[in-house]
Write a protein that holds these residues in place. Sequence first.
Motif, PDB file in Angstrom:
ATOM      1  N   PHE A 175       0.834  -1.201   0.000  1.00  0.00           N
ATOM      2  CA  PHE A 175       0.000   0.000   0.000  1.00  0.00           C
ATOM      3  C   PHE A 175       0.868   1.252   0.000  1.00  0.00           C
ATOM      4  N   PHE A 176       1.867   1.274   0.846  1.00  0.00           N
ATOM      5  CA  PHE A 176       2.746   2.438   0.904  1.00  0.00           C
ATOM      6  C   PHE A 176       3.482   2.651  -0.415  1.00  0.00           C
ATOM      7  N   ALA A 177       3.874   1.565  -1.064  1.00  0.00           N
ATOM      8  CA  ALA A 177       4.549   1.698  -2.361  1.00  0.00           C
ATOM      9  C   ALA A 177       3.614   2.339  -3.385  1.00  0.00           C
ATOM     10  N   PRO A 182      -5.558   4.592 -10.953  1.00  0.00           N
ATOM     11  CA  PRO A 182      -5.975   4.696  -9.551  1.00  0.00           C
ATOM     12  C   PRO A 182      -5.313   3.665  -8.651  1.00  0.00           C
ATOM     13  N   LEU A 183      -5.236   4.002  -7.388  1.00  0.00           N
ATOM     14  CA  LEU A 183      -4.866   3.063  -6.337  1.00  0.00           C
ATOM     15  C   LEU A 183      -6.150   2.738  -5.574  1.00  0.00           C
ATOM     16  N   GLN A 184      -6.463   1.455  -5.480  1.00  0.00           N
ATOM     17  CA  GLN A 184      -7.736   1.032  -4.924  1.00  0.00           C
ATOM     18  C   GLN A 184      -7.576   0.532  -3.492  1.00  0.00           C
ATOM     19  N   VAL A 185      -8.491   0.972  -2.623  1.00  0.00           N
ATOM     20  CA  VAL A 185      -8.606   0.471  -1.264  1.00  0.00           C
ATOM     21  C   VAL A 185     -10.020  -0.084  -1.104  1.00  0.00           C
ATOM     22  N   ILE A 186     -10.138  -1.268  -0.511  1.00  0.00           N
ATOM     23  CA  ILE A 186     -11.433  -1.893  -0.289  1.00  0.00           C
ATOM     24  C   ILE A 186     -11.599  -2.161   1.199  1.00  0.00           C
ATOM     25  N   GLN A 187     -12.680  -1.683   1.780  1.00  0.00           N
ATOM     26  CA  GLN A 187     -12.986  -1.958   3.179  1.00  0.00           C
ATOM     27  C   GLN A 187     -14.197  -2.862   3.253  1.00  0.00           C
ATOM     28  N   LEU A 188     -14.059  -3.981   3.966  1.00  0.00           N
ATOM     29  CA  LEU A 188     -15.124  -4.961   4.168  1.00  0.00           C
ATOM     30  C   LEU A 188     -15.457  -5.028   5.652  1.00  0.00           C
ATOM     31  N   GLY A 189     -16.754  -5.129   5.974  1.00  0.00           N
ATOM     32  CA  GLY A 189     -17.075  -5.222   7.390  1.00  0.00           C
ATOM     33  C   GLY A 189     -18.558  -5.248   7.670  1.00  0.00           C
ATOM     34  N   ASP A 190     -18.890  -4.892   8.907  1.00  0.00           N
ATOM     35  CA  ASP A 190     -20.265  -4.918   9.391  1.00  0.00           C
ATOM     36  C   ASP A 190     -20.892  -3.538   9.295  1.00  0.00           C
ATOM     37  N   SER A 191     -21.787  -3.204  10.218  1.00  0.00           N
ATOM     38  CA  SER A 191     -22.497  -1.931  10.128  1.00  0.00           C
ATOM     39  C   SER A 191     -21.578  -0.730  10.293  1.00  0.00           C
ATOM     40  N   HIS A 192     -20.457  -0.871  11.002  1.00  0.00           N
ATOM     41  CA  HIS A 192     -19.509   0.237  11.108  1.00  0.00           C
ATOM     42  C   HIS A 192     -18.938   0.591   9.739  1.00  0.00           C
ATOM     43  N   LEU A 232      -4.773  -2.286  -0.910  1.00  0.00           N
ATOM     44  CA  LEU A 232      -5.062  -2.430   0.516  1.00  0.00           C
ATOM     45  C   LEU A 232      -6.491  -2.940   0.682  1.00  0.00           C
ATOM     46  N   ILE A 233      -6.641  -3.984   1.504  1.00  0.00           N
ATOM     47  CA  ILE A 233      -7.966  -4.465   1.897  1.00  0.00           C
ATOM     48  C   ILE A 233      -8.086  -4.301   3.403  1.00  0.00           C
ATOM     49  N   VAL A 234      -9.074  -3.534   3.828  1.00  0.00           N
ATOM     50  CA  VAL A 234      -9.339  -3.285   5.244  1.00  0.00           C
ATOM     51  C   VAL A 234     -10.446  -4.243   5.677  1.00  0.00           C
ATOM     52  N   VAL A 235     -10.174  -5.071   6.668  1.00  0.00           N
ATOM     53  CA  VAL A 235     -11.133  -6.055   7.170  1.00  0.00           C
ATOM     54  C   VAL A 235     -11.601  -5.596   8.548  1.00  0.00           C
ATOM     55  N   GLN A 268      -5.765 -14.416  -0.628  1.00  0.00           N
ATOM     56  CA  GLN A 268      -5.248 -15.192  -1.756  1.00  0.00           C
ATOM     57  C   GLN A 268      -5.841 -14.741  -3.077  1.00  0.00           C
ATOM     58  N   LEU A 269      -7.028 -14.175  -3.044  1.00  0.00           N
ATOM     59  CA  LEU A 269      -7.669 -13.695  -4.263  1.00  0.00           C
ATOM     60  C   LEU A 269      -7.157 -12.323  -4.686  1.00  0.00           C
ATOM     61  N   ALA A 270      -6.382 -11.673  -3.835  1.00  0.00           N
ATOM     62  CA  ALA A 270      -5.808 -10.355  -4.140  1.00  0.00           C
ATOM     63  C   ALA A 270      -4.346 -10.359  -3.729  1.00  0.00           C
ATOM     64  N   PRO A 271      -3.506 -11.100  -4.454  1.00  0.00           N
ATOM     65  CA  PRO A 271      -2.120 -11.296  -4.012  1.00  0.00           C
ATOM     66  C   PRO A 271      -1.285 -10.016  -3.939  1.00  0.00           C
ATOM     67  N   GLY A 272      -1.691  -8.960  -4.615  1.00  0.00           N
ATOM     68  CA  GLY A 272      -0.926  -7.715  -4.560  1.00  0.00           C
ATOM     69  C   GLY A 272      -1.361  -6.764  -3.470  1.00  0.00           C
ATOM     70  N   ALA A 273      -2.297  -7.173  -2.637  1.00  0.00           N
ATOM     71  CA  ALA A 273      -2.859  -6.276  -1.630  1.00  0.00           C
ATOM     72  C   ALA A 273      -2.294  -6.536  -0.245  1.00  0.00           C
ATOM     73  N   ALA A 274      -2.064  -5.458   0.498  1.00  0.00           N
ATOM     74  CA  ALA A 274      -1.796  -5.561   1.930  1.00  0.00           C
ATOM     75  C   ALA A 274      -3.134  -5.723   2.645  1.00  0.00           C
ATOM     76  N   ILE A 275      -3.110  -6.369   3.793  1.00  0.00           N
ATOM     77  CA  ILE A 275      -4.319  -6.565   4.598  1.00  0.00           C
ATOM     78  C   ILE A 275      -4.174  -5.788   5.898  1.00  0.00           C
ATOM     79  N   LEU A 276      -5.174  -4.971   6.196  1.00  0.00           N
ATOM     80  CA  LEU A 276      -5.234  -4.248   7.463  1.00  0.00           C
ATOM     81  C   LEU A 276      -6.471  -4.717   8.215  1.00  0.00           C
ATOM     82  N   VAL A 277      -6.269  -5.373   9.347  1.00  0.00           N
ATOM     83  CA  VAL A 277      -7.374  -5.805  10.200  1.00  0.00           C
ATOM     84  C   VAL A 277      -7.678  -4.680  11.183  1.00  0.00           C
TER      85      VAL A 277
END
Length: 458
Positions: free
Chosen positions: A79-81, A94-104, A298-301, A331-340
């Motif tokens: 992500f930083f790169a 573009p640089l894409q960020v995806i956030q997945l989660g609940d009601s928050h 970046l994928i935010v979980v 595994q489906l997004a091998p180029g992405a960092a994961i942020l929990v």
Amino acid sequence: MRWPLSPPGGKPEGEEQESTGLRRFGAVLLLGCLAACTPRPIAAPKAERPRAPLALPALLAPGRAGEQRLFFAKNLAPFFAGLARLEGRRAAGPLQVIQLGDSHTANDAFSGRVRQHLQVRFGAAGRGWLPAGVPYKYFRPHLVSVAETGWRHVTPRGSKLPFGLDATIAESRRRGASVTLADTEAAGFDRLAIEFLAMPGGGAFSVAVDGRPPLRIATGAAAERMKRVEIPAPPHAHRMLLASLDERPVRLVGWAVERRAPGIIYENHGTVGATVALLARMSARTLATELADSRPRLIVVAFGTNEGFDDTLDPRRYAADFRARVAALAQLAPGAAILVVGPPDGNRRRRACPPAQPQQMSCRPAAADPCRWHEPPRLAAVRRAQRAAAQRAGWAFWDWRGAMGGACSIDRFAAADPPLAYPEHVHLTDLGYEESAEVLYFDLMRAYAAWKRRGARS
């Protein structure tokens, strides 16, 4: 936590309503029931208000700016790169960020604030992918406005359709079912993509952009499969109108409004009441298609509140499930960092208790007085499991509860003036989400600066 539909007082527990007098940059607060939303008119697109530069977040009182909330930040290098390429004007798109989660996450106040700051600093490339139509009441995504009529929304509960990131599919109920999307950014969009389910007996729909002649798209196919189409869009387009053309069903998964230029796209894909188990109910094939299109860096979980309020949760089993499900997504997004992102602080009282008295408003351990606000016993275990999973798997972890101030911080949030949390001590107000998001952005940029000082190269 599975909130009841009608607790004492008549307001669904966990359902947030629009706050007054709070600072906003986007649409009204969402969180609510999964009822159909009545159509609402769309105002003409208008230029966004100038965005103020980031100041030190209000939650970071003197002495707290140096506290650690972001752990294992070295794992955010991909992500930083990408940020460095944008900052150095070396990015082609573009640089894409995806956030997945609940009601928050479903409430775009938190994700929208992070999006806002990233786009101010690194450039804006549009809103990105959204669920089709208005999937639940109070759906108010930032940067766009959506209205619909004649659709029903299907979720993984009781359905085996191939769901994607948004875990919802819009199905036409009649001929002429329509949905309108308006981009409220001054720059508009020049890329429009639509994802739908091609299937036997599928109907046809039309798409018109900015009043131009509509394009007809058929969804009939010999076998069921997910399909994406690109719709021609002029520069700075602002409006899309989609309508079903016959009685046969049309099933829409989502669409994207973007700009083919360097900058940030930050998407929020939230499901009210969700746990991390939702990831297992998404179609791996659909997810692979969606992630291949966006290629996120970046994928935010951000799950955990609903799990933490479940007293039957087995912490050991949850830890294994969390690791496995997030790892499968990674595994489906091998180029992405994961942020929990760990769940924020949250408290509850026994339902049988009478209305809280003043001496019961501050949170205490449940054993001391079960009618006081107290943290559910599984919530801390969920945080520990998520942080341990991140450390073991090579992901980053952000401590939202720590950003709020630790134990009983939700109590202080609810008592603040103006309030930062709702009286049910679970969900934050717009202002509370925005202030929390600014701390996350502050922590990310501090880690990004450290990454650059170490001489990292993209």
